[in-house]
Design a protein around this motif. Structure first.
Motif, mmCIF file in Angstrom:
data_model
loop_
_atom_site.group_PDB
_atom_site.id
_atom_site.type_symbol
_atom_site.label_atom_id
_atom_site.label_comp_id
_atom_site.label_asym_id
_atom_site.label_seq_id
_atom_site.Cartn_x
_atom_site.Cartn_y
_atom_site.Cartn_z
ATOM 1 N N LYS A 28 -37.251 9.524 -9.149
ATOM 2 C CA LYS A 28 -38.301 8.982 -10.021
ATOM 3 C C LYS A 28 -38.545 7.485 -9.775
ATOM 4 C CE LYS A 28 -38.297 10.311 -14.331
ATOM 5 N NZ LYS A 28 -37.871 10.608 -15.714
ATOM 6 N N LEU A 29 -37.762 6.877 -8.875
ATOM 7 C CA LEU A 29 -37.831 5.425 -8.675
ATOM 8 C C LEU A 29 -39.227 5.001 -8.209
ATOM 9 C CD1 LEU A 29 -35.717 3.145 -8.969
ATOM 10 C CD2 LEU A 29 -35.501 3.166 -6.494
ATOM 11 N N GLU A 30 -39.773 3.988 -8.891
ATOM 12 C CA GLU A 30 -41.090 3.455 -8.553
ATOM 13 C C GLU A 30 -41.010 2.067 -7.919
ATOM 14 O OE1 GLU A 30 -43.365 3.517 -12.129
ATOM 15 O OE2 GLU A 30 -43.468 5.708 -12.230
ATOM 16 N N THR A 31 -39.982 1.280 -8.281
ATOM 17 C CA THR A 31 -39.809 -0.066 -7.728
ATOM 18 C C THR A 31 -38.389 -0.232 -7.205
ATOM 19 O OG1 THR A 31 -41.440 -1.075 -9.218
ATOM 20 C CG2 THR A 31 -39.818 -2.531 -8.236
ATOM 21 N N LEU A 32 -38.271 -0.623 -5.926
ATOM 22 C CA LEU A 32 -36.979 -0.958 -5.331
ATOM 23 C C LEU A 32 -37.113 -2.351 -4.724
ATOM 24 C CD1 LEU A 32 -34.104 -0.292 -4.442
ATOM 25 C CD2 LEU A 32 -35.044 0.780 -2.383
ATOM 26 N N ASP A 33 -36.342 -3.294 -5.272
ATOM 27 C CA ASP A 33 -36.410 -4.689 -4.849
ATOM 28 C C ASP A 33 -35.073 -5.086 -4.233
ATOM 29 O OD1 ASP A 33 -36.759 -7.392 -4.513
ATOM 30 O OD2 ASP A 33 -37.553 -7.772 -6.508
ATOM 31 N N ILE A 34 -35.055 -5.277 -2.900
ATOM 32 C CA ILE A 34 -33.818 -5.690 -2.208
ATOM 33 C C ILE A 34 -34.052 -6.996 -1.455
ATOM 34 C CG2 ILE A 34 -32.828 -3.376 -2.005
ATOM 35 C CD1 ILE A 34 -33.921 -3.248 0.840
ATOM 36 N N ARG A 35 -34.957 -7.834 -1.969
ATOM 37 C CA ARG A 35 -35.203 -9.120 -1.333
ATOM 38 C C ARG A 35 -33.978 -10.017 -1.431
ATOM 39 N NH1 ARG A 35 -40.651 -10.676 -4.418
ATOM 40 N NH2 ARG A 35 -39.546 -9.501 -6.029
ATOM 41 N N HIS A 36 -33.817 -10.862 -0.426
ATOM 42 C CA HIS A 36 -32.712 -11.839 -0.379
ATOM 43 C C HIS A 36 -31.353 -11.148 -0.489
ATOM 44 C CE1 HIS A 36 -35.447 -15.301 -0.586
ATOM 45 N NE2 HIS A 36 -36.158 -14.550 -1.403
ATOM 46 N N THR A 37 -31.201 -10.079 0.252
ATOM 47 C CA THR A 37 -29.906 -9.412 0.399
ATOM 48 C C THR A 37 -29.610 -9.290 1.890
ATOM 49 O OG1 THR A 37 -30.857 -7.176 0.462
ATOM 50 C CG2 THR A 37 -30.300 -8.075 -1.713
ATOM 51 N N VAL A 38 -28.398 -8.837 2.218
ATOM 52 C CA VAL A 38 -28.013 -8.673 3.629
ATOM 53 C C VAL A 38 -27.907 -7.195 3.974
ATOM 54 C CG1 VAL A 38 -26.883 -10.898 3.849
ATOM 55 C CG2 VAL A 38 -25.571 -8.953 2.994
ATOM 56 N N VAL A 39 -28.715 -6.374 3.350
ATOM 57 C CA VAL A 39 -28.730 -4.945 3.661
ATOM 58 C C VAL A 39 -29.106 -4.770 5.139
ATOM 59 C CG1 VAL A 39 -29.898 -2.753 3.211
ATOM 60 C CG2 VAL A 39 -29.313 -4.269 1.305
ATOM 61 N N PRO A 40 -28.323 -4.026 5.915
ATOM 62 C CA PRO A 40 -28.632 -3.836 7.344
ATOM 63 C C PRO A 40 -29.989 -3.155 7.543
ATOM 64 C CG PRO A 40 -26.396 -3.104 6.840
ATOM 65 C CD PRO A 40 -27.063 -3.362 5.532
ATOM 66 N N HIS B 133 -43.475 0.431 -5.222
ATOM 67 C CA HIS B 133 -43.250 -0.961 -4.816
ATOM 68 C C HIS B 133 -41.948 -1.049 -4.032
ATOM 69 C CE1 HIS B 133 -45.255 -1.369 -8.977
ATOM 70 N NE2 HIS B 133 -46.190 -1.346 -8.053
ATOM 71 N N PHE B 134 -42.025 -1.364 -2.743
ATOM 72 C CA PHE B 134 -40.840 -1.551 -1.915
ATOM 73 C C PHE B 134 -40.842 -3.000 -1.432
ATOM 74 C CE2 PHE B 134 -38.600 -0.811 2.316
ATOM 75 C CZ PHE B 134 -37.341 -0.830 1.722
ATOM 76 N N LEU B 135 -39.867 -3.778 -1.891
ATOM 77 C CA LEU B 135 -39.829 -5.222 -1.646
ATOM 78 C C LEU B 135 -38.536 -5.567 -0.922
ATOM 79 C CD1 LEU B 135 -40.843 -6.032 -5.306
ATOM 80 C CD2 LEU B 135 -42.375 -6.164 -3.362
ATOM 81 N N ALA B 136 -38.670 -6.214 0.246
ATOM 82 C CA ALA B 136 -37.483 -6.529 1.043
ATOM 83 C C ALA B 136 -37.731 -7.777 1.868
ATOM 84 C CB ALA B 136 -37.135 -5.345 1.960
ATOM 85 N N GLY B 137 -36.627 -8.340 2.415
ATOM 86 C CA GLY B 137 -36.721 -9.429 3.380
ATOM 87 C C GLY B 137 -36.548 -10.815 2.806
ATOM 88 N N GLN B 138 -36.299 -11.760 3.705
ATOM 89 C CA GLN B 138 -36.215 -13.171 3.346
ATOM 90 C C GLN B 138 -36.397 -14.031 4.588
ATOM 91 O OE1 GLN B 138 -32.317 -14.693 2.194
ATOM 92 N NE2 GLN B 138 -31.313 -12.941 3.152
ATOM 93 N N ILE B 139 -36.927 -15.230 4.371
ATOM 94 C CA ILE B 139 -37.095 -16.195 5.460
ATOM 95 C C ILE B 139 -35.783 -16.953 5.649
ATOM 96 C CG2 ILE B 139 -38.319 -18.273 6.202
ATOM 97 C CD1 ILE B 139 -40.747 -17.272 4.694
ATOM 98 N N ILE B 140 -35.337 -17.029 6.885
ATOM 99 C CA ILE B 140 -34.090 -17.719 7.210
ATOM 100 C C ILE B 140 -34.431 -19.044 7.885
ATOM 101 C CG2 ILE B 140 -31.892 -17.594 8.424
ATOM 102 C CD1 ILE B 140 -32.240 -15.502 6.239
ATOM 103 N N ARG B 141 -33.977 -20.129 7.299
ATOM 104 C CA ARG B 141 -34.180 -21.467 7.883
ATOM 105 C C ARG B 141 -32.829 -22.037 8.294
ATOM 106 N NH1 ARG B 141 -37.681 -21.364 3.401
ATOM 107 N NH2 ARG B 141 -39.884 -21.591 3.976
ATOM 108 N N GLN B 142 -32.712 -22.367 9.548
ATOM 109 C CA GLN B 142 -31.464 -22.930 10.057
ATOM 110 C C GLN B 142 -31.351 -24.397 9.644
ATOM 111 O OE1 GLN B 142 -29.211 -21.093 11.491
ATOM 112 N NE2 GLN B 142 -30.503 -19.256 11.603
ATOM 113 N N ALA B 143 -30.158 -24.814 9.231
ATOM 114 C CA ALA B 143 -29.932 -26.196 8.813
ATOM 115 C C ALA B 143 -30.201 -27.144 9.973
ATOM 116 C CB ALA B 143 -28.493 -26.360 8.315
ATOM 117 N N GLY B 144 -31.046 -28.156 9.723
ATOM 118 C CA GLY B 144 -31.378 -29.137 10.745
ATOM 119 C C GLY B 144 -32.331 -28.622 11.810
ATOM 120 N N ASP B 145 -32.858 -27.418 11.611
ATOM 121 C CA ASP B 145 -33.773 -26.828 12.590
ATOM 122 C C ASP B 145 -35.079 -26.482 11.902
ATOM 123 O OD1 ASP B 145 -34.982 -25.613 14.669
ATOM 124 O OD2 ASP B 145 -33.421 -24.129 15.049
#
Length: 787
Positions: free
Chosen positions: A481-493, A507-519
């Motif tokens: 019955k799931l309508e919204t699954l939010d896994i943003r900002h996780t390390v799910v493979p 609603h399927f929400l995933a992902g995150q922007i990775i910014r390297q320190a000093g880069d």
């Protein structure tokens, strides 16, 4: 309580109607039982509708009966949904029917058990109906009924904006004791003349100590002015008492001007009383999952109805907007005033059958949020014998902490918050329906806890955002019955989502922007596109396209998709298939986010998102597109964005936009927010020309050293956010700032110095005297400017 029960029965009636339409697939006898339940619940709903309109308080008998109706409505909905799930049609054609026979035979015992439950449910529904008559729970007298309230449109229009401005102007101009004369004169339906004396009397009681209460009252009268003269007289009479609580009485009046569904949504905010800020999108999706939002004509999808409710509660003053968002069109987050929080807590408690307690579904949401916000106890070191044993069998450099079972980790003897969560879930009665589980920010969320969560089959909303969850168990497919699954900002493979199939997921929400320190470079980490998705998907962002045409073809079939976010290789074939997918979704797509990584294939260096470059026949841009986010090396601005009247927000990264491309952006009439991230421009400067960016409100620029504004450019620009590493301000750094007549704020991020005072002089000469956020360094900076 009548409001909550009425909403539960409304939701059930829609499901029953749908089930009856599938009569050809119902087992013998079940159709008659469902029809009986539907007829009885309709009669109860009519009675409840009367109760929601009455001015008289509900006695204990009425409240007890309403609680029974609400409980049975939830039980009935679960049973009917399970029955419909097991009766999914096999598809069309003889072969599909033949293939379905084994499934039909295998599920026959379960179907008969559900049929038996439906028969038992019919008896319970009859008993509840008869109990009302047996204990004399009667329909309220028509003289005690309030006028019918319907859901308002909740949209921000110019007239409402004018009224709000007049309200604030009256307050500021006439402080400390405003008369609100301008705002009162703007009240519709002639209220200013018809009930002017009553409004003035209430004004005298509210001022000077309760200005906010008077503003809330005027908002309520503007939003719903019908049949208010008598009610205003009653309110004035209450306020004349020496012991009257002015703020409480006014709030009760304004609450009474809300529709049934809006009251339910407002009461739900008791689950957020301990939150510093509340996300608008999360709140709206939770309302929808809980069934608190009403359908209205022309509203597709239901989230739009939730947005209407949110906007209306903001306008009425029950919700305080905190972050208006970059475009100013939608509020990003909000908060509750303490007085409003106490009010809705008391209202929710008063409408519950158990005195001094919240309704069950609200109480559980509060308990869950308290558990999530607890910090897990520190873990003890691994026992030496376990560690040594593992090191003997597995070389230490190859040892993965996942090789050790979660349960072997000692926690200092204190119960982990997630253990409390699991215990709470196990303690819930079987007939109780938990729709929402928000674990956002929770720490220590191990796989074994998720397995227990996946046993709560009633879940419609599951948020794991910002948690340390590292794997998704296969049991997540049990949440049908799931309508919204939010896994943003996780390390799910990435591979964990390939085999997910949730047929009702919207609603399927995933992902995150990775910014390297000093880069300065950025990358996007997300999960792969599921191999199977239902047909009701509305939001899909962000997913990795790992199978090219196959994945994109599957997305193109989602005719209800409003928001799409994809991460893919920038090969010519992928871009061609992407543009074809956009064409298929051109009528429904409102938000598009495309994160494209460089292609290794020869000949793909010159590929862009322009349809002519990818040889796509009959390309059709998304006509309703409101937001566009592109990260594509050297792609420039897609030429097909010209003429997209609803496009209000654009974000670019690594696109290397030329001056001609900037002219294309400047011609967009609806553009209100422009974000030019790292690598988005070919030049180290930006020029706003006369006649361009007519409706731009917000501008973000990254790693640019000079801004030039000509007279007549960006006449509505209110805020500039400027990001750089280091910069020394000169006379040419921000030339023509005085031409940006609406500028209110300049926000600087980075190390900067203004030895000549040029920035200070430019701000001092501006008619608005815009504020500057960011503190300059005191010494002259070394190194190249804007490095």
């Amino acid at each position: 309580m009548a409001d909550q029960t009425h909403g539960a029965v409304d939701s059930l009636l829609g499901l029953l109607s749908s089930a009856i339409k599938d009569e050809a697939r119902l087992l013998g006898g079940v159709q008659g039982d469902i029809q009986f339940i539907k007829d009885e619940m309709e009669s109860m709903n009519g009675f409840l509708l009367h109760l929601t309109k009455t001015d008289t308080p509900h006695d204990d008998q009425v409240r007890a009966w309403m609680k029974q109706v609400r409980d049975i409505a939830y039980i009935a909905q679960d049973i009917i949904e399970l029955y419909k799930r097991d009766l999914r049609p096999p598809g069309s054609g003889l072969w599909a029917l033949v293939r379905h026979v084994p499934v039909y035979l295998r599920t026959m015992p379960a179907r008969h058990r559900l049929a038996t439950k439906i028969s038992e449910l019919k008896v319970r529904v009859r008993d509840v109906g008869e109990r009302r008559q047996r204990y004399g729970v009667t329909v309220p007298d028509s003289a005690a009924l309030k006028p019918t309230l319907v859901d308002q449109d909740g949209k921000t229009d110019e007239k409402r904006e004018d009224f709000l401005r007049a309200l604030e102007d009256d307050h500021n101009r006439e402080a400390p004791c405003p008369s609100f004369s301008t705002a009162i004169a703007m009240l519709p339906c002639g209220l200013a003349s018809e009930a002017g004396s009553d409004i003035q009397g209430i004004l005298e009681k509210c001022l000077p100590d309760h200005v906010d209460s008077m503003k809330m009252l005027l908002r309520a009268l503007y939003a719903y002015p019908y049949g208010t003269k008598d009610e205003l007289q009653k309110l004035l009479k209450k306020l004349t008492h020496r012991s009257a609580n002015v703020k409480w009485e006014v709030m009760v009046f304004c609450y009474g001007k809300l529709s049934t569904h809006y009251k339910s949504c407002l009461q739900y905010l008791t689950a957020f009383l301990q939150e510093i800020r509340i996300s608008r999108t999360s709140l709206v999706r939770r309302w929808v999952a809980e069934g608190l939002v009403a359908k209205y004509e022309g509203a597709q999808p239901m989230e739009e109805a939730g947005e209407r409710c949110f906007n209306e509660l903001v306008f009425r003053g029950f919700i305080c907007p905190e972050n208006p968002g970059a475009t100013g069109l939608k509020i990003k987050s909000c908060k509750l005033d303490d007085s409003v929080g106490k009010f809705i807590m008391r209202i929710s408690e008063s409408e519950n059958f158990v005195a001094g307690a919240l309704p069950t579904h609200l109480r559980h949401q509060v308990e869950i949020r308290k558990i999530v916000q607890r910090q897990p106890p520190p873990e003890k070191p691994w026992p030496r014998n376990i560690w040594d044993d593992l090191c003997i069998r597995v070389p230490r450099k190859q040892l993965d902490m996942k090789d050790i079972d979660d349960s072997t980790a000692a926690d200092g003897g204190k119960l982990h918050p997630m253990d409390d969560m699991v215990n709470l879930l196990k303690s819930l009665p079987k007939e109780y329906r938990l729709n929402v589980l928000d674990l956002g920010g929770c720490k220590g969320l191990k796989k074994r806890y998720l397995k227990s969560i996946c046993e709560v089959l009633s879940l419609k909303y599951l948020c794991l955002r910002n948690t340390d969850v590292s794997r998704l168990p296969r049991q997540i497919n049990n949440l049908w019955k799931l309508e919204t699954l939010d896994i943003r900002h996780t390390v799910v493979p990435p591979a964990d989502t390939e085999h997910i199939f949730l047929p009702n997921l919207k609603h399927f929400l995933a992902g995150q922007i990775i910014r390297q320190a000093g880069d300065k470079t950025e990358s996007f980490r997300t999960v792969r596109m599921p191999r199977k998705i239902g047909k009701s998907t509305e939001i899909l962002r962000h997913v990795e396209i790992s199978r090219g045409e196959v994945d994109l073809e599957r997305i193109g079939h989602q005719k209800q998709l409003r928001k799409m976010g994809v991460v893919l290789d920038g090969s010519g074939d992928n871009i061609k298939h992407l543009l074809r997918t956009i064409t298929k979704l051109s009528e429904c797509l409102r938000s598009l986010s495309v994160w494209i990584t460089p292609s290794d294939k020869a000949g793909d260096e010159g590929v862009t998102l322009n349809s002519e470059d990818s040889i796509v026949a009959a390309f059709s841009p998304p006509k309703q597109l409101e937001s566009l986010n592109i990260r594509f090396f050297n792609s420039g601005v897609p030429s097909w964005i010209r003429g997209l009247e609803n496009l209000s927000k654009i974000t670019l990264r690594d696109t290397q936009v030329t001056r001609e491309g900037m002219r294309t952006l400047g011609e967009l009439q609806g553009l209100r927010c422009l974000r030019l991230r790292h690598g988005s421009l070919t030049e180290n400067s930006i020029t706003l020309d006369k006649g361009e960016f007519k409706n731009l409100r917000f501008l973000l620029i990254d790693q640019v050293s000079i801004i030039t504004a000509q007279d007549g450019a960006a006449p509505k620009l209110e805020k500039i956010v400027w990001t750089f590493d280091r910069m020394e301000i000169t006379q040419d750094t921000i030339s023509g700032i005085n031409h940006l007549h609406s500028l209110k704020e300049l926000e600087l991020h980075g190390e900067w110095n203004d030895p000549g005072g040029h920035m200070k002089q430019a701000i001092a000469g501006h008619p608005n005297r815009p504020s500057i956020t960011g503190t300059p360094v005191q010494t002259r900076l070394s190194g190249p400017p804007c490095a």
